[in-house]
Design a protein around this motif. Structure first.
Motif, PDB file in Angstrom:
ATOM      1  N   PRO A   1       0.811  -1.219   0.000  1.00  0.00           N
ATOM      2  CA  PRO A   1       0.000   0.000   0.000  1.00  0.00           C
ATOM      3  C   PRO A   1       0.845   1.270   0.000  1.00  0.00           C
ATOM      4  O   PRO A   1       0.418   2.314  -0.516  1.00  0.00           O
ATOM      5  N   THR A   2       2.030   1.176   0.602  1.00  0.00           N
ATOM      6  CA  THR A   2       2.939   2.327   0.604  1.00  0.00           C
ATOM      7  C   THR A   2       3.769   2.261  -0.671  1.00  0.00           C
ATOM      8  O   THR A   2       4.736   1.507  -0.769  1.00  0.00           O
ATOM      9  N   TRP A   3       3.390   3.040  -1.665  1.00  0.00           N
ATOM     10  CA  TRP A   3       4.002   2.936  -2.976  1.00  0.00           C
ATOM     11  C   TRP A   3       5.309   3.721  -3.040  1.00  0.00           C
ATOM     12  O   TRP A   3       5.374   4.892  -2.660  1.00  0.00           O
ATOM     13  N   VAL A   4       6.362   3.061  -3.527  1.00  0.00           N
ATOM     14  CA  VAL A   4       7.661   3.698  -3.731  1.00  0.00           C
ATOM     15  C   VAL A   4       7.773   4.057  -5.209  1.00  0.00           C
ATOM     16  O   VAL A   4       7.659   3.182  -6.070  1.00  0.00           O
ATOM     17  N   PRO A   5       7.971   5.320  -5.552  1.00  0.00           N
ATOM     18  CA  PRO A   5       7.998   5.729  -6.963  1.00  0.00           C
ATOM     19  C   PRO A   5       9.063   4.982  -7.758  1.00  0.00           C
ATOM     20  O   PRO A   5      10.194   4.818  -7.301  1.00  0.00           O
ATOM     21  N   VAL A   6       8.691   4.534  -8.958  1.00  0.00           N
ATOM     22  CA  VAL A   6       9.617   3.882  -9.884  1.00  0.00           C
ATOM     23  C   VAL A   6       9.303   4.370 -11.294  1.00  0.00           C
ATOM     24  O   VAL A   6       8.207   4.860 -11.562  1.00  0.00           O
ATOM     25  N   GLU A   7      10.277   4.216 -12.187  1.00  0.00           N
ATOM     26  CA  GLU A   7      10.080   4.545 -13.588  1.00  0.00           C
ATOM     27  C   GLU A   7       9.335   3.398 -14.261  1.00  0.00           C
ATOM     28  O   GLU A   7       9.791   2.254 -14.243  1.00  0.00           O
ATOM     29  N   PRO A   8       8.165   3.609 -14.849  1.00  0.00           N
ATOM     30  CA  PRO A   8       7.417   2.532 -15.506  1.00  0.00           C
ATOM     31  C   PRO A   8       8.204   1.938 -16.672  1.00  0.00           C
ATOM     32  O   PRO A   8       9.019   2.611 -17.309  1.00  0.00           O
ATOM     33  N   GLY A   9       7.962   0.680 -16.941  1.00  0.00           N
ATOM     34  CA  GLY A   9       8.605   0.010 -18.058  1.00  0.00           C
ATOM     35  C   GLY A   9       7.988   0.397 -19.393  1.00  0.00           C
ATOM     36  O   GLY A   9       7.041   1.192 -19.469  1.00  0.00           O
ATOM     37  N   ASP A  10       8.534  -0.188 -20.464  1.00  0.00           N
ATOM     38  CA  ASP A  10       8.016   0.084 -21.806  1.00  0.00           C
ATOM     39  C   ASP A  10       6.646  -0.551 -22.019  1.00  0.00           C
ATOM     40  O   ASP A  10       5.855  -0.072 -22.830  1.00  0.00           O
ATOM     41  N   VAL A  11       6.408  -1.639 -21.302  1.00  0.00           N
ATOM     42  CA  VAL A  11       5.131  -2.348 -21.383  1.00  0.00           C
ATOM     43  C   VAL A  11       4.613  -2.518 -19.958  1.00  0.00           C
ATOM     44  O   VAL A  11       5.372  -2.893 -19.061  1.00  0.00           O
ATOM     45  N   VAL A  12       3.346  -2.236 -19.750  1.00  0.00           N
ATOM     46  CA  VAL A  12       2.725  -2.393 -18.441  1.00  0.00           C
ATOM     47  C   VAL A  12       1.502  -3.296 -18.592  1.00  0.00           C
ATOM     48  O   VAL A  12       0.620  -3.026 -19.420  1.00  0.00           O
ATOM     49  N   ILE A  13       1.471  -4.374 -17.801  1.00  0.00           N
ATOM     50  CA  ILE A  13       0.350  -5.307 -17.846  1.00  0.00           C
ATOM     51  C   ILE A  13      -0.343  -5.318 -16.486  1.00  0.00           C
ATOM     52  O   ILE A  13       0.287  -5.592 -15.461  1.00  0.00           O
ATOM     53  N   GLY A  14      -1.625  -5.017 -16.495  1.00  0.00           N
ATOM     54  CA  GLY A  14      -2.455  -5.209 -15.319  1.00  0.00           C
ATOM     55  C   GLY A  14      -3.192  -6.523 -15.500  1.00  0.00           C
ATOM     56  O   GLY A  14      -4.043  -6.651 -16.384  1.00  0.00           O
TER      57      GLY A  14
END
Length: 377
Positions: free
Chosen positions: A72-85
């Motif tokens: 729940p405590t989100w640590v910021p990261v750079e998203p990848g080229d592809v994101v799958i939910g």
């Protein structure tokens, strides 16, 4: 394809979600040179299928996959080229904002649940523009060329065939699990949800002319099994005999060993999605316990698969197959349905191998995803 992928998995109440995403992540790394970051919100569900995993680790590398704890405590990261939910899980708001901030927004996919329903073909690959300006695409696994296919590693079927051709490999594997079936015993794997018809099936097996040895991995069907046996509890390693039936409880095994377990058995009763697909690749007669939905909405999904799976069978064998699957999923007597199916055992065995070969001629899900994303980046 050199790219970075983020896969998000929210574990609901079983192992299917994490089972699918873990297999997908491993295959992407091993076969497509993709850097994968797998986000899991319940690592306790992940550990049983991946020995060596740490349920408390915020970050770990396993089989080439970076596994992150989705807290729940989100640590910021750079998203990848592809994101799958996976399976319509909701991504963290901060992560979605970071996706928007990229110079080139990532390819965003919603990996849907597996279904054979006809409408899936029309929805596969459809975009869904979001209010924030991003675009999400629906990606459907499936059983036809107009879907994304099924998860299948490139060497899965050759490994299966090599295992099955070696009596020593099968005996060594079963011995390691403490399983010693009789020479002529029908070996059955039972991996199911709670089912009121479990007792009627077990009774039919106990009175079957052929000896039956049922292997039951620890899970949700254990309570019903204990009730039928008349014992208070069951643990891994327990063995009970009733008539011609031997029942043995197995510990939870890794995904690779689960495949070998399916290959070792003569008949596989499976549940959900991940084990359902792996049982099809095992190419053995099988029975699917579909996840129950409100107002029996799952029956339509079951019938859609059966409409495809029974093709090529004679009317008599189709009737026996339908009777068995419907009895298991629609609370009908399993004893009569099981005996009817056993009369066509040779045909069901041949059909299972033909079905697996037919599906293997189509796309595999990981390759289809890489191809789609490669064209979109």
């Amino acid at each position: 394809m050199t790219a970075t992928w983020d896969i998000f998995c929210s574990v609901v109440d079983n192992y299917g979600d994490i089972g699918v995403t873990w297999r997908l992540a491993r295959q992407l790394v091993a076969e497509h040179e993709v850097a994968v970051r797998l986000w899991v919100d319940d690592l306790n569900a992940f550990v049983p299928m991946c020995p060596g995993a740490d349920a408390t680790a915020a970050q770990q590398w396993l089989r080439g996959v970076e596994v992150r704890q989705w807290s729940p405590t989100w640590v910021p990261v750079e998203p990848g080229d592809v994101v799958i939910g996976a399976f319509a899980c909701q991504l963290p708001d901060a992560f979605v904002q970071a996706m928007r901030a990229r110079n080139h927004p990532p390819v965003w996919l919603n990996l849907e649940y597996l279904s054979a329903e006809p409408w899936v073909e029309g929805c596969h690959g459809l975009p869904s523009p979001q209010p924030n300006g991003l675009r999400k695409v629906f990606f459907f696994p499936g059983f036809t060329e107009k879907t994304g296919g099924l998860l299948r590693e490139h060497d899965l079927l050759p490994r299966r065939d090599a295992f099955e051709s070696s009596n020593r490999a099968r005996a060594t594997f079963l011995e390691a699990l403490g399983v010693a079936p009789g020479q002529d015993a029908l070996l059955i794997m039972l991996f199911a949800y709670e089912n009121p018809q479990l007792a009627s099936w077990l009774q039919a097996l106990a009175t079957d002319p052929q000896a039956c040895h049922v292997l039951v991995p620890q899970g949700r069907s254990i309570a019903g099994l204990a009730q039928w046996l008349g014992v208070t509890q069951l643990e891994a390693g327990d063995v009970h005999v009733r008539g011609s039936l031997t029942v043995q409880v197995l510990p939870f095994v890794s995904q690779d060993d689960f495949d070998r377990l399916l290959w070792s058995c003569d008949f596989n009763a499976v549940r959900g999605e991940d084990s359902f697909v792996r049982a099809q690749w095992a190419a053995k007669p099988m029975l699917w316990h579909i996840y129950v939905q409100e107002e029996n909405a799952h029956w339509e999904k079951l019938e859609a698969f059966l409409a495809l799976y029974r093709r090529g069978l004679s009317d008599e064998v189709q009737a026996a197959l339908l009777g068995l699957w419907r009895a298991w999923n629609m609370d009908q007597d399993m004893g009569q349905a099981w005996r009817a199916a056993r009369a066509y055992w040779a045909q069901l065995q041949q059909h299972a191998r033909c079905w697996a070969a037919q599906q293997a001629a189509g796309p595999d899900l990981a390759k289809a995803l890489v191809h789609f994303c490669g064209n979109s980046l």
